[in-house]
Motif scaffolding. Sequence first.
Motif, mmCIF file in Angstrom:
data_model
loop_
_atom_site.group_PDB
_atom_site.id
_atom_site.type_symbol
_atom_site.label_atom_id
_atom_site.label_comp_id
_atom_site.label_asym_id
_atom_site.label_seq_id
_atom_site.Cartn_x
_atom_site.Cartn_y
_atom_site.Cartn_z
ATOM 1 N N ILE A 1 0.837 -1.205 0.000
ATOM 2 C CA ILE A 1 0.000 0.000 0.000
ATOM 3 C C ILE A 1 0.875 1.258 0.000
ATOM 4 C CG2 ILE A 1 -1.651 1.334 1.355
ATOM 5 C CD1 ILE A 1 -2.863 -1.328 2.276
ATOM 6 N N GLY A 2 1.931 1.240 0.818
ATOM 7 C CA GLY A 2 2.833 2.388 0.848
ATOM 8 C C GLY A 2 3.499 2.620 -0.494
ATOM 9 N N ILE A 3 3.915 1.546 -1.147
ATOM 10 C CA ILE A 3 4.561 1.671 -2.452
ATOM 11 C C ILE A 3 3.579 2.217 -3.495
ATOM 12 C CG2 ILE A 3 5.554 0.336 -4.346
ATOM 13 C CD1 ILE A 3 6.780 -1.492 -2.211
ATOM 14 N N LEU A 4 2.328 1.733 -3.451
ATOM 15 C CA LEU A 4 1.324 2.224 -4.396
ATOM 16 C C LEU A 4 1.042 3.707 -4.178
ATOM 17 C CD1 LEU A 4 -1.205 -0.771 -4.438
ATOM 18 C CD2 LEU A 4 0.416 -0.108 -6.216
ATOM 19 N N ILE A 5 0.955 4.125 -2.917
ATOM 20 C CA ILE A 5 0.733 5.545 -2.627
ATOM 21 C C ILE A 5 1.905 6.381 -3.142
ATOM 22 C CG2 ILE A 5 0.517 7.244 -0.772
ATOM 23 C CD1 ILE A 5 -1.022 5.135 0.827
ATOM 24 N N ALA A 6 3.130 5.887 -2.885
ATOM 25 C CA ALA A 6 4.309 6.602 -3.377
ATOM 26 C C ALA A 6 4.323 6.658 -4.901
ATOM 27 C CB ALA A 6 5.579 5.914 -2.863
ATOM 28 N N LEU B 1 8.120 4.226 -14.270
ATOM 29 C CA LEU B 1 7.564 4.074 -12.924
ATOM 30 C C LEU B 1 6.927 2.701 -12.738
ATOM 31 C CD1 LEU B 1 5.890 7.497 -12.019
ATOM 32 C CD2 LEU B 1 7.993 6.508 -11.125
ATOM 33 N N ILE B 2 6.228 2.218 -13.739
ATOM 34 C CA ILE B 2 5.599 0.899 -13.632
ATOM 35 C C ILE B 2 6.656 -0.188 -13.477
ATOM 36 C CG2 ILE B 2 4.261 -0.820 -14.904
ATOM 37 C CD1 ILE B 2 2.619 1.509 -16.055
ATOM 38 N N PHE B 3 7.755 -0.064 -14.226
ATOM 39 C CA PHE B 3 8.824 -1.055 -14.105
ATOM 40 C C PHE B 3 9.418 -1.031 -12.693
ATOM 41 C CE2 PHE B 3 13.346 -2.195 -14.383
ATOM 42 C CZ PHE B 3 13.242 -3.478 -14.894
ATOM 43 N N ILE B 4 9.651 0.181 -12.167
ATOM 44 C CA ILE B 4 10.187 0.300 -10.805
ATOM 45 C C ILE B 4 9.207 -0.290 -9.790
ATOM 46 C CG2 ILE B 4 10.863 1.944 -9.010
ATOM 47 C CD1 ILE B 4 11.909 3.768 -11.221
ATOM 48 N N LEU B 5 7.910 -0.037 -9.984
ATOM 49 C CA LEU B 5 6.890 -0.573 -9.087
ATOM 50 C C LEU B 5 6.907 -2.100 -9.077
ATOM 51 C CD1 LEU B 5 4.338 -0.219 -7.307
ATOM 52 C CD2 LEU B 5 2.999 -0.196 -9.430
ATOM 53 N N ARG C 1 4.050 9.827 -9.682
ATOM 54 C CA ARG C 1 3.518 9.985 -11.036
ATOM 55 C C ARG C 1 2.821 11.325 -11.200
ATOM 56 N NH1 ARG C 1 -0.984 5.957 -13.503
ATOM 57 N NH2 ARG C 1 -2.205 7.046 -11.912
ATOM 58 N N ALA C 2 2.033 11.735 -10.195
ATOM 59 C CA ALA C 2 1.342 13.027 -10.269
ATOM 60 C C ALA C 2 2.337 14.183 -10.295
ATOM 61 C CB ALA C 2 0.379 13.170 -9.092
ATOM 62 N N ILE C 3 3.356 14.103 -9.416
ATOM 63 C CA ILE C 3 4.360 15.175 -9.377
ATOM 64 C C ILE C 3 5.160 15.209 -10.674
ATOM 65 C CG2 ILE C 3 6.461 15.941 -8.222
ATOM 66 C CD1 ILE C 3 5.309 14.788 -5.607
ATOM 67 N N GLY C 4 5.524 14.031 -11.172
ATOM 68 C CA GLY C 4 6.287 13.975 -12.421
ATOM 69 C C GLY C 4 5.522 14.556 -13.595
ATOM 70 N N LYS C 5 4.236 14.220 -13.711
ATOM 71 C CA LYS C 5 3.436 14.753 -14.804
ATOM 72 C C LYS C 5 3.281 16.264 -14.690
ATOM 73 C CE LYS C 5 0.741 10.687 -16.098
ATOM 74 N NZ LYS C 5 -0.617 10.116 -16.307
ATOM 75 N N ARG C 6 3.154 16.753 -13.447
ATOM 76 C CA ARG C 6 3.032 18.199 -13.251
ATOM 77 C C ARG C 6 4.322 18.904 -13.661
ATOM 78 N NH1 ARG C 6 0.561 20.219 -7.686
ATOM 79 N NH2 ARG C 6 -1.150 19.023 -8.641
ATOM 80 N N LEU C 7 5.467 18.318 -13.328
ATOM 81 C CA LEU C 7 6.749 18.911 -13.720
ATOM 82 C C LEU C 7 6.922 18.901 -15.236
ATOM 83 C CD1 LEU C 7 9.129 17.421 -10.991
ATOM 84 C CD2 LEU C 7 8.245 19.761 -11.150
ATOM 85 N N ILE C 8 6.488 17.794 -15.876
ATOM 86 C CA ILE C 8 6.576 17.721 -17.338
ATOM 87 C C ILE C 8 5.690 18.782 -17.981
ATOM 88 C CG2 ILE C 8 6.025 16.275 -19.339
ATOM 89 C CD1 ILE C 8 6.860 13.846 -17.652
#
Length: 288
Positions: free
Chosen positions: A30-35, A80-84, A40-47
């Motif tokens: 659960i912690g990993i999914l939240i992270a 990110l999916i690969f890291i997950l 992903r949200a922060i990365g997309k916002r930066l992009i």
Amino acid sequence: MERMIFLLDLGNFEWGVLLIGAGVIAAQIIGILIAFLLVRAIGKRLINRFFEKLLIKEDVTKGRALTLQSLSENIFSYILIFILVTTIFNIFGLSVASLIAGAGIIGLAIGFGAQGLVSDVVTGFFLLLEKQLDVNDYVTVGSIDGIVEAVGLRTTKIRSFDGTLNYIPNRDILTVSNHSRGNMRALVDIGISYDENIDEAMAVIQEACTQMASKDIGIVDGPDVIGVQAFGASDVTLRVIARAENGEQWAVERQLRKAIKEALDAKGIEIPFPHQVNIQKNSGIVEQ
């Protein structure tokens, strides 16, 4: 006897330890999914911010920026999916090296079946590298024409004018006709009666075109009456041509037709309509 031993083993099994271990693993996942969702949200916002700054600086066109932004978000999501997945494997005590080795064996096994996918990726790479099309471009690909909504390494999405969203594998894109890389032609054909004076009709139409050119409606050059285009069954066709800004050619054509019709009506010049002759026995000839 064996059944009794099995029941005794179950009775001696440490269920509390098992439940605690399962709870720890669940909490970690659960912690990993939240992270994952936060990153992903922060990365997309930066992009998004990065490409917004590019647009403000006018380093790239809007269509090119949207294309690269969509591609960057896709690549970022794949990483990110690969890291997950690798992190979850580590939680369960599975070796990442084994995962990669297994993926290599599986990839080798299905290599012949994945030739289409490889072709999609290679073609998509050259589409992006050569800037053959960008998001918001009006293009024709084979029998499909419409507005490009997304360009990826595997597929290209084109929205037809009736609203249909077409997913085209990149390997099927053999020829691209891009209608958004320059000024476009606006063409209007107007029919007048054979009884009318052609020179007078052309003068009236040209005057209407000149008035249209003085308005800021996306006309780059013209419009000009180029002369008689064809002889129809009941009319003489005059052609008008103009150069319009990209994407404005249809609006220019509509407004030209309206202005020319009003100008011809004001001068009493007839735009003919088909006539039909009915012959009735013993009743003569009636023209409609």
